[in-house]
Design an enzyme around this catalytic site. Structure first.
Site, PDB file in Angstrom:
ATOM      1  N   SER A 135     -13.672  49.855 -17.549  1.00  0.00           N
ATOM      2  CA  SER A 135     -13.601  49.236 -16.227  1.00  0.00           C
ATOM      3  C   SER A 135     -12.962  50.248 -15.288  1.00  0.00           C
ATOM      4  CB  SER A 135     -12.814  47.926 -16.302  1.00  0.00           C
ATOM      5  OG  SER A 135     -12.671  47.327 -15.043  1.00  0.00           O
ATOM      6  N   TYR A 149     -19.025  48.293  -5.640  1.00  0.00           N
ATOM      7  CA  TYR A 149     -18.392  48.852  -6.828  1.00  0.00           C
ATOM      8  C   TYR A 149     -17.351  47.895  -7.397  1.00  0.00           C
ATOM      9  CZ  TYR A 149     -15.416  51.827  -9.713  1.00  0.00           C
ATOM     10  OH  TYR A 149     -14.670  52.341 -10.744  1.00  0.00           O
ATOM     11  N   LYS A 153     -17.014  45.920 -11.107  1.00  0.00           N
ATOM     12  CA  LYS A 153     -15.906  46.102 -12.045  1.00  0.00           C
ATOM     13  C   LYS A 153     -15.120  44.806 -12.247  1.00  0.00           C
ATOM     14  CE  LYS A 153     -16.635  50.340 -13.226  1.00  0.00           C
ATOM     15  NZ  LYS A 153     -17.091  50.646 -14.612  1.00  0.00           N
TER      16      LYS A 153
END
Length: 276
Positions: A135, A149, A153
């Site tokens: 991660s 993004y 994650k």
């Protein structure tokens, strides 16, 4: 070949953390399946009796199945899967095309899920195994212009936490490694910067984000340090889920845990303010 030698499959092993992880496991005596989209490229890994370099594109389910099959055929089993392949799309959301949105989720989330699904029948048959999902501190905190993004994650974090309970039923561990900045090229293959200068209102923030994140990444940890954390996560035999990788990761995540939303957001806004 020693049948007792354990095997790790690493995605995104052509550079950065993926390559460092492949090299670290290999140095510890493991069999390594180092996978990447273009294994014929210049990746710096040397195939050997314990190092299989092969193609795996997380957006191509056929290549995922082929890589898993090749791993088992070569080494007899897979003991650890390291889901490392990924990249970051940064820029104003208005500038992101539908194709960029889909690609960000395809690579960072759907590809990770597909690779995990491909390995799970093997793990279930063996009643053992470990899934290590790479991660980021960006899976626990968010910075400006990283909406896509960070969304991916955060998804990896939730996916991993839920999967941990599920796979415990078949003797399989799930781990999450959260690196901070790493000494890699900020504008390289792991980052896609998208901008539209016609969106003038966002340009001061866009420039400030690049000014701040560039030095943060450049001052980050070496990929080899994060690779050691990946190895620890895969081999410590504990039920621990999350592992922070790098001094900056520890610092940022501790600040997040110790602050309420208003305080933390104010700190981020001050750091990224175009007026500073």
């Amino acid at each position: 070949m020693n049948n007792n030698t354990k095997t790790v499959l690493v995605t995104g092993a052509s550079s950065g953390l993926g390559r460092a992880t492949a090299e670290h496991f290999h140095a510890q005596g493991w069999n390594v399946v180092a996978t990447m989209r273009t294994p014929e490229g210049d990746h710096g890994l040397t195939p050997s009796d314990r190092m299989l370099v092969t193609r795996l594109d997380v957006q191509d389910t056929g290549s995922i199945r082929s890589a898993v099959a090749a791993s088992i055929q070569r080494f007899g089993r897979i003991d650890v899967l390291v889901n490392n392949a990924g990249y970051g799309a940064y820029g104003p959301l208005e500038a992101m095309s539908p194709e960029e949105v889909r690609r960000q989720f395809d690579v960072n989330v759907l590809g990770l899920i597909a690779t995990t699904q491909a390995v799970l029948p093997h793990f279930r048959a063996n009643r053992s195994g470990c899934v290590v999902n790479v991660s980021s501190i960006g899976g626990r905190i968010a910075f400006p212009l990283g909406s896509l993004y960070h969304a991916t994650k955060f998804a990896v974090e939730g996916f991993s936490e839920a999967l941990r309970y599920e796979l415990a039923e078949i003797g399989v561990a799930v781990k999450v490694v959260e690196p901070g900045g790493m000494k890699t090229d900020f504008g390289g293959r792991s980052l896609a910067v998208v901008n539209d200068e016609g969106l003038g209102e966002y340009q001061p923030l866009f420039r400030k984000v690049l000014d701040v994140l560039g030095p943060l990444v450049a001052a980050g940890s070496a990929p080899e340090l994060a690779a050691e954390v990946v190895y620890t996560a895969a081999t410590d035999g504990t039920s621990r889920l999350r592992y922070e990788a790098g001094p900056d990761a520890v610092q940022f995540l501790e600040a997040r845990r110790s602050s309420d939303d208003a305080t933390f957001f104010a700190g981020v806004e001050a750091q990224f303010s175009p007026d500073r």
